[in-house]
Scaffold this motif. Structure first.
Motif, PDB file in Angstrom:
ATOM      1  N   LEU A  66      14.419  36.558 -24.307  1.00 28.06           N
ATOM      2  CA  LEU A  66      15.714  35.875 -24.318  1.00 28.06           C
ATOM      3  C   LEU A  66      15.988  35.234 -25.675  1.00 28.06           C
ATOM      4  O   LEU A  66      17.077  35.366 -26.233  1.00 28.06           O
ATOM      5  CB  LEU A  66      15.742  34.793 -23.242  1.00 28.06           C
ATOM      6  N   ALA A  67      14.982  34.515 -26.191  1.00 26.05           N
ATOM      7  CA  ALA A  67      15.163  33.804 -27.448  1.00 26.05           C
ATOM      8  C   ALA A  67      15.433  34.761 -28.605  1.00 26.05           C
ATOM      9  O   ALA A  67      16.132  34.404 -29.564  1.00 26.05           O
ATOM     10  CB  ALA A  67      13.924  32.953 -27.754  1.00 26.05           C
ATOM     11  N   LEU A  68      14.905  35.967 -28.518  1.00 26.33           N
ATOM     12  CA  LEU A  68      15.077  36.954 -29.591  1.00 26.33           C
ATOM     13  C   LEU A  68      16.332  37.811 -29.412  1.00 26.33           C
ATOM     14  O   LEU A  68      16.531  38.782 -30.145  1.00 26.33           O
ATOM     15  CB  LEU A  68      13.844  37.848 -29.669  1.00 26.33           C
ATOM     16  N   ASP A  69      17.176  37.462 -28.431  1.00 29.48           N
ATOM     17  CA  ASP A  69      18.452  38.165 -28.217  1.00 29.48           C
ATOM     18  C   ASP A  69      18.261  39.665 -27.998  1.00 29.48           C
ATOM     19  O   ASP A  69      18.977  40.497 -28.570  1.00 29.48           O
ATOM     20  CB  ASP A  69      19.408  37.927 -29.388  1.00 29.48           C
ATOM     21  N   ALA A  70      17.310  40.011 -27.147  1.00 24.66           N
ATOM     22  CA  ALA A  70      17.002  41.417 -26.887  1.00 24.66           C
ATOM     23  C   ALA A  70      18.104  42.094 -26.080  1.00 24.66           C
ATOM     24  O   ALA A  70      18.948  41.439 -25.455  1.00 24.66           O
ATOM     25  CB  ALA A  70      15.670  41.526 -26.142  1.00 24.66           C
ATOM     26  N   THR A  71      18.057  43.401 -26.091  1.00 26.38           N
ATOM     27  CA  THR A  71      18.922  44.231 -25.250  1.00 26.38           C
ATOM     28  C   THR A  71      18.045  45.158 -24.422  1.00 26.38           C
ATOM     29  O   THR A  71      17.179  45.851 -24.961  1.00 26.38           O
ATOM     30  CB  THR A  71      19.888  45.076 -26.095  1.00 26.38           C
ATOM     31  N   MET A  72      18.233  45.150 -23.105  1.00 31.50           N
ATOM     32  CA  MET A  72      17.492  46.039 -22.216  1.00 31.50           C
ATOM     33  C   MET A  72      18.278  47.337 -22.050  1.00 31.50           C
ATOM     34  O   MET A  72      19.503  47.317 -21.873  1.00 31.50           O
ATOM     35  CB  MET A  72      17.282  45.397 -20.842  1.00 31.50           C
ATOM     36  N   MET A  73      17.577  48.444 -22.084  1.00 26.01           N
ATOM     37  CA  MET A  73      18.213  49.746 -21.923  1.00 26.01           C
ATOM     38  C   MET A  73      17.865  50.278 -20.524  1.00 26.01           C
ATOM     39  O   MET A  73      16.695  50.476 -20.191  1.00 26.01           O
ATOM     40  CB  MET A  73      17.724  50.705 -23.004  1.00 26.01           C
ATOM     41  N   VAL A  74      18.899  50.495 -19.723  1.00 25.24           N
ATOM     42  CA  VAL A  74      18.726  50.850 -18.307  1.00 25.24           C
ATOM     43  C   VAL A  74      19.307  52.243 -18.067  1.00 25.24           C
ATOM     44  O   VAL A  74      20.463  52.517 -18.404  1.00 25.24           O
ATOM     45  CB  VAL A  74      19.425  49.809 -17.402  1.00 25.24           C
ATOM     46  N   GLN A  75      18.499  53.108 -17.476  1.00 29.24           N
ATOM     47  CA  GLN A  75      18.896  54.498 -17.234  1.00 29.24           C
ATOM     48  C   GLN A  75      19.301  54.708 -15.781  1.00 29.24           C
ATOM     49  O   GLN A  75      18.614  54.255 -14.865  1.00 29.24           O
ATOM     50  CB  GLN A  75      17.745  55.439 -17.574  1.00 29.24           C
TER      51      GLN A  75
ATOM     52  N   VAL B  65      22.973  60.462 -15.679  1.00 32.71           N
ATOM     53  CA  VAL B  65      23.749  59.967 -16.824  1.00 32.71           C
ATOM     54  C   VAL B  65      22.963  60.259 -18.092  1.00 32.71           C
ATOM     55  O   VAL B  65      21.747  60.074 -18.148  1.00 32.71           O
ATOM     56  CB  VAL B  65      24.016  58.455 -16.694  1.00 32.71           C
ATOM     57  N   VAL B  66      23.663  60.725 -19.118  1.00 35.02           N
ATOM     58  CA  VAL B  66      23.011  61.017 -20.394  1.00 35.02           C
ATOM     59  C   VAL B  66      22.815  59.714 -21.164  1.00 35.02           C
ATOM     60  O   VAL B  66      23.782  59.073 -21.571  1.00 35.02           O
ATOM     61  CB  VAL B  66      23.842  62.003 -21.229  1.00 35.02           C
ATOM     62  N   GLY B  67      21.590  59.326 -21.320  1.00 34.40           N
ATOM     63  CA  GLY B  67      21.272  58.128 -22.093  1.00 34.40           C
ATOM     64  C   GLY B  67      21.403  56.852 -21.284  1.00 34.40           C
ATOM     65  O   GLY B  67      22.196  56.764 -20.344  1.00 34.40           O
ATOM     66  N   PRO B  68      20.619  55.836 -21.654  1.00 31.63           N
ATOM     67  CA  PRO B  68      20.672  54.554 -20.947  1.00 31.63           C
ATOM     68  C   PRO B  68      21.855  53.705 -21.386  1.00 31.63           C
ATOM     69  O   PRO B  68      22.453  53.951 -22.441  1.00 31.63           O
ATOM     70  CB  PRO B  68      19.351  53.889 -21.355  1.00 31.63           C
ATOM     71  N   HIS B  69      22.202  52.707 -20.569  1.00 31.36           N
ATOM     72  CA  HIS B  69      23.249  51.773 -20.949  1.00 31.36           C
ATOM     73  C   HIS B  69      22.619  50.418 -21.274  1.00 31.36           C
ATOM     74  O   HIS B  69      21.604  50.036 -20.684  1.00 31.36           O
ATOM     75  CB  HIS B  69      24.306  51.632 -19.859  1.00 31.36           C
ATOM     76  N   PRO B  70      23.210  49.688 -22.227  1.00 31.30           N
ATOM     77  CA  PRO B  70      22.607  48.428 -22.665  1.00 31.30           C
ATOM     78  C   PRO B  70      22.972  47.263 -21.748  1.00 31.30           C
ATOM     79  O   PRO B  70      24.095  47.168 -21.253  1.00 31.30           O
ATOM     80  CB  PRO B  70      23.206  48.230 -24.062  1.00 31.30           C
TER      81      PRO B  70
ATOM     82  N   PHE C 244      20.542  39.959 -18.063  1.00 29.72           N
ATOM     83  CA  PHE C 244      19.548  40.785 -17.379  1.00 29.72           C
ATOM     84  C   PHE C 244      18.909  40.066 -16.197  1.00 29.72           C
ATOM     85  O   PHE C 244      18.734  40.647 -15.121  1.00 29.72           O
ATOM     86  CB  PHE C 244      18.471  41.207 -18.377  1.00 29.72           C
ATOM     87  N   PHE C 245      18.542  38.798 -16.366  1.00 30.24           N
ATOM     88  CA  PHE C 245      17.857  38.056 -15.310  1.00 30.24           C
ATOM     89  C   PHE C 245      18.890  37.430 -14.373  1.00 30.24           C
ATOM     90  O   PHE C 245      19.690  36.598 -14.787  1.00 30.24           O
ATOM     91  CB  PHE C 245      16.963  36.982 -15.908  1.00 30.24           C
ATOM     92  N   VAL C 246      18.862  37.842 -13.116  1.00 31.27           N
ATOM     93  CA  VAL C 246      19.880  37.435 -12.154  1.00 31.27           C
ATOM     94  C   VAL C 246      19.410  36.264 -11.303  1.00 31.27           C
ATOM     95  O   VAL C 246      20.117  35.280 -11.112  1.00 31.27           O
ATOM     96  CB  VAL C 246      20.276  38.631 -11.252  1.00 31.27           C
ATOM     97  N   ASP C 247      18.192  36.362 -10.765  1.00 33.30           N
ATOM     98  CA  ASP C 247      17.638  35.308  -9.901  1.00 33.30           C
ATOM     99  C   ASP C 247      16.140  35.544  -9.804  1.00 33.30           C
ATOM    100  O   ASP C 247      15.588  36.408 -10.492  1.00 33.30           O
ATOM    101  CB  ASP C 247      18.294  35.344  -8.522  1.00 33.30           C
TER     102      ASP C 247
END
Length: 286
Positions: A130-139, A143-148, A154-157
Protein backbone atom coordinates in the motif's frame (compact mmCIF):
# COMPACT_ATOMS: atom_id res chain seq x y z
CA UNK A 1 -5.89 -32.18 11.88
CA UNK A 2 -6.08 -33.82 8.47
CA UNK A 3 -7.76 -31.86 5.66
CA UNK A 4 -10.94 -33.11 4.06
CA UNK A 5 -10.41 -35.08 0.86
CA UNK A 6 -9.88 -32.99 -2.27
CA UNK A 7 -8.70 -33.42 -5.86
CA UNK A 8 -5.49 -31.77 -7.02
CA UNK A 9 -4.59 -30.39 -10.43
CA UNK A 10 -1.59 -28.45 -11.77
CA UNK A 11 -2.74 -26.48 -14.85
CA UNK A 12 -0.34 -25.60 -17.65
CA UNK A 13 -1.59 -22.06 -18.23
CA UNK A 14 -3.37 -19.21 -16.49
CA UNK A 15 -6.40 -19.60 -18.74
CA UNK A 16 -6.62 -23.31 -17.88
CA UNK A 17 -6.54 -22.40 -14.18
CA UNK A 18 -9.32 -19.87 -14.72
CA UNK A 19 -11.39 -22.42 -16.63
CA UNK A 20 -11.04 -24.88 -13.76
CA UNK A 21 -12.15 -22.17 -11.34
CA UNK A 22 -15.24 -21.34 -13.39
CA UNK A 23 -16.14 -25.02 -13.76
CA UNK A 24 -15.97 -25.50 -9.98
CA UNK A 25 -17.48 -22.24 -8.66
CA UNK A 26 -18.26 -23.49 -5.16
CA UNK A 27 -15.51 -25.99 -4.57
CA UNK A 28 -12.12 -24.85 -5.90
CA UNK A 29 -9.18 -23.01 -4.36
CA UNK A 30 -6.04 -21.64 -5.98
CA UNK A 31 -2.68 -22.43 -4.41
CA UNK A 32 0.71 -20.90 -5.10
CA UNK A 33 2.96 -21.48 -2.08
CA UNK A 34 0.22 -22.92 0.12
CA UNK A 35 1.48 -21.25 3.29
CA UNK A 36 -1.88 -19.57 3.88
CA UNK A 37 -4.17 -22.17 2.33
CA UNK A 38 -2.77 -25.37 3.86
CA UNK A 39 -3.23 -24.31 7.51
CA UNK A 40 -6.82 -23.36 6.68
CA UNK A 41 -7.38 -26.79 5.15
CA UNK A 42 -5.78 -28.59 8.08
CA UNK A 43 -8.06 -26.77 10.52
CA UNK A 44 -10.99 -27.55 8.22
CA UNK A 45 -12.00 -23.90 8.05
CA UNK A 46 -12.47 -24.53 4.34
CA UNK A 47 -13.03 -27.79 2.49
CA UNK A 48 -12.61 -27.32 -1.27
CA UNK A 49 -13.28 -30.20 -3.63
CA UNK A 50 -10.41 -29.11 -5.89
CA UNK A 51 -7.04 -27.43 -5.26
CA UNK A 52 -5.54 -25.74 -8.34
CA UNK A 53 -1.76 -25.43 -8.00
CA UNK A 54 -0.41 -22.50 -10.04
CA UNK A 55 3.11 -22.57 -8.58
CA UNK A 56 4.59 -24.21 -11.67
CA UNK A 57 3.28 -21.72 -14.23
CA UNK A 58 6.29 -20.08 -15.88
CA UNK A 59 4.25 -17.04 -16.92
CA UNK A 60 3.66 -16.25 -13.23
CA UNK A 61 7.29 -16.54 -12.14
CA UNK A 62 10.04 -13.99 -11.90
CA UNK A 63 10.80 -10.46 -10.81
CA UNK A 64 11.49 -8.08 -13.67
CA UNK A 65 12.34 -4.45 -14.38
CA UNK A 66 9.47 -2.77 -16.25
CA UNK A 67 11.06 0.66 -16.60
CA UNK A 68 9.47 2.79 -13.91
CA UNK A 69 8.18 -0.20 -11.94
CA UNK A 70 9.18 -3.64 -10.72
CA UNK A 71 6.96 -6.61 -11.60
CA UNK A 72 6.63 -9.47 -9.12
CA UNK A 73 4.87 -12.53 -10.52
CA UNK A 74 2.26 -14.50 -8.58
CA UNK A 75 4.58 -17.52 -8.31
CA UNK A 76 7.56 -15.51 -7.01
CA UNK A 77 8.37 -16.57 -3.45
CA UNK A 78 9.39 -14.46 -0.49
CA UNK A 79 12.89 -15.84 -0.95
CA UNK A 80 12.92 -14.70 -4.58
CA UNK A 81 12.13 -11.21 -3.30
CA UNK A 82 14.93 -11.34 -0.73
CA UNK A 83 17.44 -12.48 -3.35
CA UNK A 84 16.39 -9.91 -5.95
CA UNK A 85 18.81 -7.06 -6.54
CA UNK A 86 15.97 -5.12 -8.19
CA UNK A 87 13.89 -5.26 -5.01
CA UNK A 88 16.83 -4.33 -2.77
CA UNK A 89 17.68 -1.33 -4.94
CA UNK A 90 14.25 0.00 -5.86
CA UNK A 91 11.80 -1.42 -3.27
CA UNK A 92 13.82 -1.48 -0.08
CA UNK A 93 10.72 -1.22 2.14
CA UNK A 94 9.27 -4.44 0.73
CA UNK A 95 12.60 -6.21 1.16
CA UNK A 96 12.75 -5.15 4.82
CA UNK A 97 9.20 -6.32 5.50
CA UNK A 98 9.74 -9.72 3.89
CA UNK A 99 12.84 -10.24 6.03
CA UNK A 100 10.56 -10.34 9.09
CA UNK A 101 8.23 -13.04 7.75
CA UNK A 102 8.25 -16.38 9.57
CA UNK A 103 11.28 -18.61 8.90
CA UNK A 104 13.39 -19.76 5.91
CA UNK A 105 11.18 -22.78 5.21
CA UNK A 106 8.08 -20.63 4.83
CA UNK A 107 9.93 -17.91 2.92
CA UNK A 108 11.05 -20.49 0.36
CA UNK A 109 7.43 -21.57 -0.27
CA UNK A 110 5.16 -18.60 0.43
CA UNK A 111 4.50 -15.95 -2.22
CA UNK A 112 3.92 -12.21 -2.17
CA UNK A 113 0.81 -12.43 -4.35
CA UNK A 114 -0.56 -15.35 -2.35
CA UNK A 115 -0.32 -13.28 0.82
CA UNK A 116 -1.98 -10.32 -0.88
CA UNK A 117 -4.84 -12.48 -2.17
CA UNK A 118 -5.28 -14.04 1.29
CA UNK A 119 -5.58 -10.49 2.70
CA UNK A 120 -4.83 -11.22 6.35
CA UNK A 121 -4.57 -7.76 8.00
CA UNK A 122 -1.78 -9.13 10.23
CA UNK A 123 0.28 -10.15 7.19
CA UNK A 124 3.48 -8.23 6.56
CA UNK A 125 3.22 -7.44 2.84
CA UNK A 126 -0.08 -5.52 2.62
CA UNK A 127 1.10 -2.37 4.40
CA UNK A 128 4.35 -1.93 2.42
CA UNK A 129 2.58 -2.67 -0.87
CA UNK A 130 0.00 0.00 0.00
CA UNK A 131 2.70 2.46 1.02
CA UNK A 132 4.56 1.88 -2.26
CA UNK A 133 1.43 2.65 -4.34
CA UNK A 134 1.43 -0.75 -6.03
CA UNK A 135 -0.93 -1.91 -8.74
CA UNK A 136 -2.34 -5.46 -8.70
CA UNK A 137 -2.86 -7.14 -12.05
CA UNK A 138 -5.96 -9.37 -12.09
CA UNK A 139 -6.75 -11.80 -14.91
CA UNK A 140 -10.27 -12.84 -15.93
CA UNK A 141 -11.22 -15.89 -17.98
CA UNK A 142 -11.30 -15.36 -21.73
CA UNK A 143 -9.88 -11.83 -21.53
CA UNK A 144 -6.59 -10.93 -23.19
CA UNK A 145 -4.30 -9.58 -20.51
CA UNK A 146 -4.96 -8.67 -16.88
CA UNK A 147 -6.68 -5.51 -15.68
CA UNK A 148 -5.08 -3.20 -13.11
CA UNK A 149 -6.42 -2.67 -9.59
CA UNK A 150 -4.72 0.05 -7.49
CA UNK A 151 -3.59 -1.16 -4.07
CA UNK A 152 -5.87 1.49 -2.53
CA UNK A 153 -8.87 -0.37 -4.03
CA UNK A 154 -7.61 -3.94 -3.69
CA UNK A 155 -8.28 -4.68 0.00
CA UNK A 156 -12.03 -4.76 0.60
CA UNK A 157 -12.48 -6.29 4.08
CA UNK A 158 -11.14 -9.04 6.33
CA UNK A 159 -9.76 -11.77 4.01
CA UNK A 160 -11.59 -10.12 1.09
CA UNK A 161 -10.09 -8.45 -1.97
CA UNK A 162 -11.19 -7.04 -5.30
CA UNK A 163 -10.27 -10.34 -7.02
CA UNK A 164 -13.49 -11.93 -8.25
CA UNK A 165 -14.48 -15.57 -7.72
CA UNK A 166 -13.31 -16.61 -11.19
CA UNK A 167 -10.29 -14.31 -11.36
CA UNK A 168 -6.61 -14.66 -10.58
CA UNK A 169 -4.04 -12.20 -9.23
CA UNK A 170 -1.19 -12.71 -11.71
CA UNK A 171 1.34 -10.09 -10.58
CA UNK A 172 1.93 -6.95 -8.58
CA UNK A 173 3.68 -3.90 -10.04
CA UNK A 174 5.39 -1.49 -7.68
CA UNK A 175 6.70 1.94 -8.74
CA UNK A 176 10.41 2.31 -8.11
CA UNK A 177 11.33 4.20 -4.95
CA UNK A 178 15.03 4.33 -5.71
CA UNK A 179 16.94 6.34 -3.14
CA UNK A 180 14.08 6.57 -0.66
CA UNK A 181 14.87 5.67 2.93
CA UNK A 182 12.66 3.01 4.47
CA UNK A 183 12.01 0.96 7.57
CA UNK A 184 9.53 -1.75 8.63
CA UNK A 185 8.88 -1.74 12.37
CA UNK A 186 7.18 -4.98 13.45
CA UNK A 187 5.90 -5.45 17.00
CA UNK A 188 5.72 -9.07 18.21
CA UNK A 189 6.08 -10.90 21.52
CA UNK A 190 8.08 -13.81 20.09
CA UNK A 191 10.11 -14.31 16.93
CA UNK A 192 8.22 -15.46 13.80
CA UNK A 193 4.85 -14.44 15.24
CA UNK A 194 2.16 -12.72 13.20
CA UNK A 195 2.43 -8.96 13.70
CA UNK A 196 0.61 -7.58 16.71
CA UNK A 197 1.02 -4.44 14.65
CA UNK A 198 3.51 -3.10 12.16
CA UNK A 199 4.51 0.18 10.55
CA UNK A 200 5.84 0.42 6.99
CA UNK A 201 7.49 3.80 6.38
CA UNK A 202 9.37 5.12 3.40
CA UNK A 203 10.50 8.73 2.98
CA UNK A 204 12.39 10.89 0.54
CA UNK A 205 14.47 13.57 2.16
CA UNK A 206 16.02 16.76 0.87
CA UNK A 207 18.88 17.52 3.20
CA UNK A 208 17.50 16.96 6.68
CA UNK A 209 13.89 17.71 5.67
CA UNK A 210 11.21 15.21 4.71
CA UNK A 211 10.08 15.95 1.13
CA UNK A 212 7.72 12.97 0.69
CA UNK A 213 6.45 10.27 3.04
CA UNK A 214 4.44 7.05 2.80
CA UNK A 215 3.19 5.16 5.88
CA UNK A 216 1.34 1.82 5.87
CA UNK A 217 -0.22 0.12 8.90
CA UNK A 218 -0.30 -3.62 9.62
CA UNK A 219 -3.09 -5.11 11.80
CA UNK A 220 -4.68 -1.77 12.66
CA UNK A 221 -8.03 -2.63 11.05
CA UNK A 222 -9.76 -5.26 8.96
CA UNK A 223 -7.44 -4.42 6.05
CA UNK A 224 -3.97 -2.90 5.68
CA UNK A 225 -4.21 0.89 5.96
CA UNK A 226 -2.50 4.05 4.69
CA UNK A 227 -1.90 6.86 7.20
CA UNK A 228 -2.44 9.62 4.66
CA UNK A 229 -3.01 12.44 7.16
CA UNK A 230 0.27 11.61 8.87
CA UNK A 231 2.03 11.40 5.51
CA UNK A 232 0.88 14.90 4.59
CA UNK A 233 1.80 16.32 7.97
CA UNK A 234 5.33 14.89 7.73
CA UNK A 235 6.14 16.78 4.52
CA UNK A 236 8.37 19.75 5.20
CA UNK A 237 9.29 18.62 8.70
CA UNK A 238 12.87 18.20 9.89
CA UNK A 239 13.73 14.58 10.54
CA UNK A 240 14.10 14.97 14.30
CA UNK A 241 12.33 13.23 17.15
CA UNK A 242 11.07 16.54 18.53
CA UNK A 243 9.47 17.55 15.23
CA UNK A 244 7.91 14.18 14.46
CA UNK A 245 6.68 12.95 17.85
CA UNK A 246 3.31 14.73 17.91
CA UNK A 247 2.58 14.02 14.24
CA UNK A 248 3.36 10.31 14.50
CA UNK A 249 1.35 9.96 17.72
CA UNK A 250 -1.78 10.65 15.66
CA UNK A 251 -1.32 7.65 13.37
CA UNK A 252 -3.93 5.57 15.19
CA UNK A 253 -6.72 8.12 14.80
CA UNK A 254 -9.62 6.71 12.80
CA UNK A 255 -8.27 3.15 12.89
CA UNK A 256 -10.14 0.12 14.23
CA UNK A 257 -7.51 -2.32 15.52
CA UNK A 258 -8.54 -5.62 17.11
CA UNK A 259 -8.67 -6.26 20.84
CA UNK A 260 -7.28 -9.67 21.79
CA UNK A 261 -4.83 -11.41 24.13
CA UNK A 262 -1.96 -9.46 22.57
CA UNK A 263 -3.46 -6.09 23.45
CA UNK A 264 -6.56 -3.94 23.47
CA UNK A 265 -7.37 -1.51 20.67
CA UNK A 266 -6.31 1.58 22.66
CA UNK A 267 -3.00 -0.06 23.50
CA UNK A 268 -2.37 -0.79 19.82
CA UNK A 269 -3.15 2.82 18.87
CA UNK A 270 -0.65 4.09 21.44
CA UNK A 271 2.06 1.66 20.38
CA UNK A 272 1.43 2.51 16.72
CA UNK A 273 2.35 6.13 17.42
CA UNK A 274 5.60 5.12 19.07
CA UNK A 275 6.52 2.71 16.28
CA UNK A 276 5.64 5.21 13.56
CA UNK A 277 8.05 7.73 15.06
CA UNK A 278 10.77 5.09 15.17
CA UNK A 279 10.09 3.90 11.64
CA UNK A 280 10.02 7.38 10.10
CA UNK A 281 13.20 8.44 11.88
CA UNK A 282 14.97 5.25 10.80
CA UNK A 283 13.77 5.72 7.22
CA UNK A 284 14.91 9.33 7.16
CA UNK A 285 18.34 8.27 8.43
CA UNK A 286 18.68 6.13 5.35
Amino acid sequence: MIPSQFDYVAPTSVQEALTLLSENPDGAKLMAGGQSLLPVLRMRLNAPELVIDISGLEELKGITDEGDAIRIGAAATYQDVLESGLVREHLRLLHQAVETIADPQIRHRGTICGALAHADPAGDVGAPVLALDATMMVQSRGVVGPHPVPASEFFVDLFETAVGENELLTEVRLPKHTGWGSHYEKFVRVSHQWAILGIAATVRTEGSTIAEARVGLTNMGSTPLRARAVEQALVGQPATEEALAEICAQVGEGTDPPSDLNGQADYRRHVAGVLTRRAVLAAAAG
